[in-house]
Design a protein around this motif. Sequence first.
Motif, PDB file in Angstrom:
ATOM      1  N   PRO A 156       0.845  -1.128   0.108  1.00 60.65           N
ATOM      2  CA  PRO A 156      -0.095  -0.160  -0.017  1.00 60.65           C
ATOM      3  C   PRO A 156       0.748   1.299   0.038  1.00 60.65           C
ATOM      4  O   PRO A 156       1.802   1.327   0.805  1.00 60.65           O
ATOM      5  N   ALA A 157       0.420   2.228  -0.816  1.00 57.38           N
ATOM      6  CA  ALA A 157       1.138   3.397  -0.879  1.00 57.38           C
ATOM      7  C   ALA A 157       2.718   3.417  -1.293  1.00 57.38           C
ATOM      8  O   ALA A 157       3.352   4.453  -1.530  1.00 57.38           O
ATOM      9  N   TRP A 158       3.083   2.253  -1.869  1.00 57.30           N
ATOM     10  CA  TRP A 158       4.429   2.044  -2.131  1.00 57.30           C
ATOM     11  C   TRP A 158       4.578   1.293  -3.760  1.00 57.30           C
ATOM     12  O   TRP A 158       4.954   1.986  -4.488  1.00 57.30           O
ATOM     13  N   GLY A 159       3.472   0.337  -3.754  1.00 58.97           N
ATOM     14  CA  GLY A 159       3.541  -0.338  -5.070  1.00 58.97           C
ATOM     15  C   GLY A 159       4.216  -1.651  -5.065  1.00 58.97           C
ATOM     16  O   GLY A 159       4.507  -2.363  -4.052  1.00 58.97           O
ATOM     17  N   PRO A 160       4.481  -2.140  -6.505  1.00 56.03           N
ATOM     18  CA  PRO A 160       5.076  -3.040  -6.625  1.00 56.03           C
ATOM     19  C   PRO A 160       6.660  -3.477  -6.084  1.00 56.03           C
ATOM     20  O   PRO A 160       7.322  -2.496  -6.366  1.00 56.03           O
ATOM     21  N   THR A 161       7.016  -4.514  -5.689  1.00 56.02           N
ATOM     22  CA  THR A 161       8.326  -4.706  -5.305  1.00 56.02           C
ATOM     23  C   THR A 161       8.742  -6.141  -4.973  1.00 56.02           C
ATOM     24  O   THR A 161       7.687  -7.058  -5.106  1.00 56.02           O
ATOM     25  N   ASP A 162       9.879  -6.659  -4.604  1.00 52.65           N
ATOM     26  CA  ASP A 162      10.232  -7.958  -4.057  1.00 52.65           C
ATOM     27  C   ASP A 162      11.007  -7.799  -2.798  1.00 52.65           C
ATOM     28  O   ASP A 162      11.657  -6.825  -2.556  1.00 52.65           O
ATOM     29  N   ILE A 163      11.426  -9.061  -2.504  1.00 51.56           N
ATOM     30  CA  ILE A 163      12.199  -9.121  -1.124  1.00 51.56           C
ATOM     31  C   ILE A 163      13.623  -8.411  -1.511  1.00 51.56           C
ATOM     32  O   ILE A 163      14.287  -7.796  -0.760  1.00 51.56           O
ATOM     33  N   ARG A 164      14.302  -8.975  -2.665  1.00 51.22           N
ATOM     34  CA  ARG A 164      15.545  -8.604  -3.001  1.00 51.22           C
ATOM     35  C   ARG A 164      15.486  -7.097  -2.974  1.00 51.22           C
ATOM     36  O   ARG A 164      16.441  -6.239  -2.499  1.00 51.22           O
ATOM     37  N   SER A 165      14.438  -6.465  -3.945  1.00 52.60           N
ATOM     38  CA  SER A 165      14.575  -5.133  -3.994  1.00 52.60           C
ATOM     39  C   SER A 165      14.026  -4.219  -2.798  1.00 52.60           C
ATOM     40  O   SER A 165      14.825  -3.272  -2.696  1.00 52.60           O
ATOM     41  N   GLY A 166      13.472  -4.885  -2.101  1.00 54.68           N
ATOM     42  CA  GLY A 166      12.942  -4.222  -0.595  1.00 54.68           C
ATOM     43  C   GLY A 166      14.173  -3.770   0.098  1.00 54.68           C
ATOM     44  O   GLY A 166      14.522  -2.803   0.735  1.00 54.68           O
ATOM     45  N   VAL A 167      15.276  -5.030   0.025  1.00 55.60           N
ATOM     46  CA  VAL A 167      16.477  -5.032   0.973  1.00 55.60           C
ATOM     47  C   VAL A 167      17.280  -4.040   0.153  1.00 55.60           C
ATOM     48  O   VAL A 167      18.066  -3.148   0.928  1.00 55.60           O
ATOM     49  N   GLY A 168      17.506  -3.917  -0.948  1.00 57.59           N
ATOM     50  CA  GLY A 168      18.129  -3.171  -1.873  1.00 57.59           C
ATOM     51  C   GLY A 168      17.700  -1.685  -1.571  1.00 57.59           C
ATOM     52  O   GLY A 168      18.503  -0.886  -1.353  1.00 57.59           O
ATOM     53  N   ASP A 169      16.499  -1.531  -1.577  1.00 63.36           N
ATOM     54  CA  ASP A 169      16.047  -0.005  -1.075  1.00 63.36           C
ATOM     55  C   ASP A 169      16.731   0.616   0.250  1.00 63.36           C
ATOM     56  O   ASP A 169      16.955   1.630   0.601  1.00 63.36           O
ATOM     57  N   VAL A 170      16.318  -0.405   1.155  1.00 63.16           N
ATOM     58  CA  VAL A 170      16.916  -0.019   2.332  1.00 63.16           C
ATOM     59  C   VAL A 170      18.388   0.164   2.652  1.00 63.16           C
ATOM     60  O   VAL A 170      18.873   1.105   3.207  1.00 63.16           O
ATOM     61  N   VAL A 171      19.194  -0.732   1.809  1.00 66.50           N
ATOM     62  CA  VAL A 171      20.512  -0.356   1.972  1.00 66.50           C
ATOM     63  C   VAL A 171      20.913   0.789   0.927  1.00 66.50           C
ATOM     64  O   VAL A 171      21.640   1.682   1.429  1.00 66.50           O
ATOM     65  N   ASP A 172      20.244   1.075  -0.079  1.00 67.67           N
ATOM     66  CA  ASP A 172      20.518   2.252  -0.852  1.00 67.67           C
ATOM     67  C   ASP A 172      20.237   3.672  -0.011  1.00 67.67           C
ATOM     68  O   ASP A 172      20.925   4.702  -0.045  1.00 67.67           O
ATOM     69  N   SER A 173      19.321   3.779   0.938  1.00 69.78           N
ATOM     70  CA  SER A 173      18.753   4.790   1.499  1.00 69.78           C
ATOM     71  C   SER A 173      19.878   4.861   2.863  1.00 69.78           C
ATOM     72  O   SER A 173      19.952   6.022   3.441  1.00 69.78           O
ATOM     73  N   SER A 174      20.645   3.881   2.898  1.00 72.44           N
ATOM     74  CA  SER A 174      21.779   4.058   4.231  1.00 72.44           C
ATOM     75  C   SER A 174      22.755   4.627   3.816  1.00 72.44           C
ATOM     76  O   SER A 174      23.841   5.047   4.480  1.00 72.44           O
ATOM     77  N   TYR A 175      23.123   4.850   2.396  1.00 76.95           N
ATOM     78  CA  TYR A 175      24.332   5.500   1.917  1.00 76.95           C
ATOM     79  C   TYR A 175      24.331   7.039   2.077  1.00 76.95           C
ATOM     80  O   TYR A 175      23.472   7.811   2.239  1.00 76.95           O
ATOM     81  N   SER A 176      25.523   7.595   2.202  1.00 77.68           N
ATOM     82  CA  SER A 176      25.651   9.069   2.376  1.00 77.68           C
ATOM     83  C   SER A 176      25.420   9.529   1.164  1.00 77.68           C
ATOM     84  O   SER A 176      26.028   9.042   0.106  1.00 77.68           O
ATOM     85  N   PRO A 177      24.875  10.770   0.867  1.00 76.84           N
ATOM     86  CA  PRO A 177      24.296  11.898   1.877  1.00 76.84           C
ATOM     87  C   PRO A 177      22.811  11.317   2.323  1.00 76.84           C
ATOM     88  O   PRO A 177      22.134  12.276   3.009  1.00 76.84           O
ATOM     89  N   LEU A 178      22.153  10.342   1.408  1.00 73.42           N
ATOM     90  CA  LEU A 178      20.841   9.966   1.658  1.00 73.42           C
ATOM     91  C   LEU A 178      20.646   9.698   3.269  1.00 73.42           C
ATOM     92  O   LEU A 178      19.354  10.248   3.781  1.00 73.42           O
ATOM     93  N   ASP A 179      21.527   9.190   3.740  1.00 68.67           N
ATOM     94  CA  ASP A 179      21.309   8.624   5.167  1.00 68.67           C
ATOM     95  C   ASP A 179      21.218   9.816   6.364  1.00 68.67           C
ATOM     96  O   ASP A 179      20.732   9.718   7.197  1.00 68.67           O
ATOM     97  N   SER A 180      21.720  10.978   5.824  1.00 66.43           N
ATOM     98  CA  SER A 180      21.973  12.225   6.675  1.00 66.43           C
ATOM     99  C   SER A 180      20.909  13.228   6.760  1.00 66.43           C
ATOM    100  O   SER A 180      20.873  14.228   7.082  1.00 66.43           O
ATOM    101  N   LEU A 181      19.951  12.930   5.641  1.00 64.72           N
ATOM    102  CA  LEU A 181      18.896  13.838   5.289  1.00 64.72           C
ATOM    103  C   LEU A 181      17.879  14.019   6.436  1.00 64.72           C
ATOM    104  O   LEU A 181      17.462  12.737   6.973  1.00 64.72           O
TER     105      LEU A 181
END
Length: 255
Positions: A156-181
Amino acid sequence: MTNNKAILSLISLFLLLGGCTSTQGFDAKAQQYNDPKDPIEPFNRAMWDFNYDVLDAYLLRPAAVAYVGVMPQFARTGLLNMAENLEEPSNSLNNLLQGKIEGTFISLGRFVLNSTVGLLGLIDVASELGIEAEEEEFGEVLGKWGVGTGPYLMIPAWGPTDIRSGVGDVVDSSYSPLDSLNFYVSFFRTGIKVLESRAAVISQEQQLNSSADPYSFVKSAYFQNLEYKVLDGKVLVSEEEEALDDDIDAFLDDF
């Protein structure tokens, strides 16, 4: 494959939005849920309807229309450039994790150039100089390492994904500078990308609306798009297809 790439690029925009068409007229109860990649299809179909019939109809689409109508094009371009510039460090690291050294330095160079000369990414100076983005996600890294996609999920409110992509999104958001926003900047960045993605496909909605089963159409396109990105656009051809292509080439060479 060129035409497929164009179609998948279009559909991938819909995927960010949770689907932009209804399953009206499709009898879900009559559907046999036997897709191994979609073990919770009844739930996913219900979420698909919610995303379209409620969220898109009453929130996302009207917001995108208003955004396009009010915001000047130069301002929209600048804001989107800034949002995408913040992703260049993650592009760089994800390229490195796949052994793409050239892509690593291209992404780093784009980030430095656009963040300085380009006024914090407002102006995409790198692209103007012919240095095009080398976008890579950590989900693609996992795919390169042989990790499967796992079950398909319609969130809901996010759309299609899968386990691998979901984990990837979490990791991507932890990279600087995204993690410091902070929350507001992060929300603003995500909102700009979503609005631009939704606005880009308003004129193409009929393509999905004309499908007999939009849910299955988007699911199929979603997995094709994942494979396309992991393989960097390369097409896997069976030995039979390759032999047939060779025969056709040989035949044409006789003329």
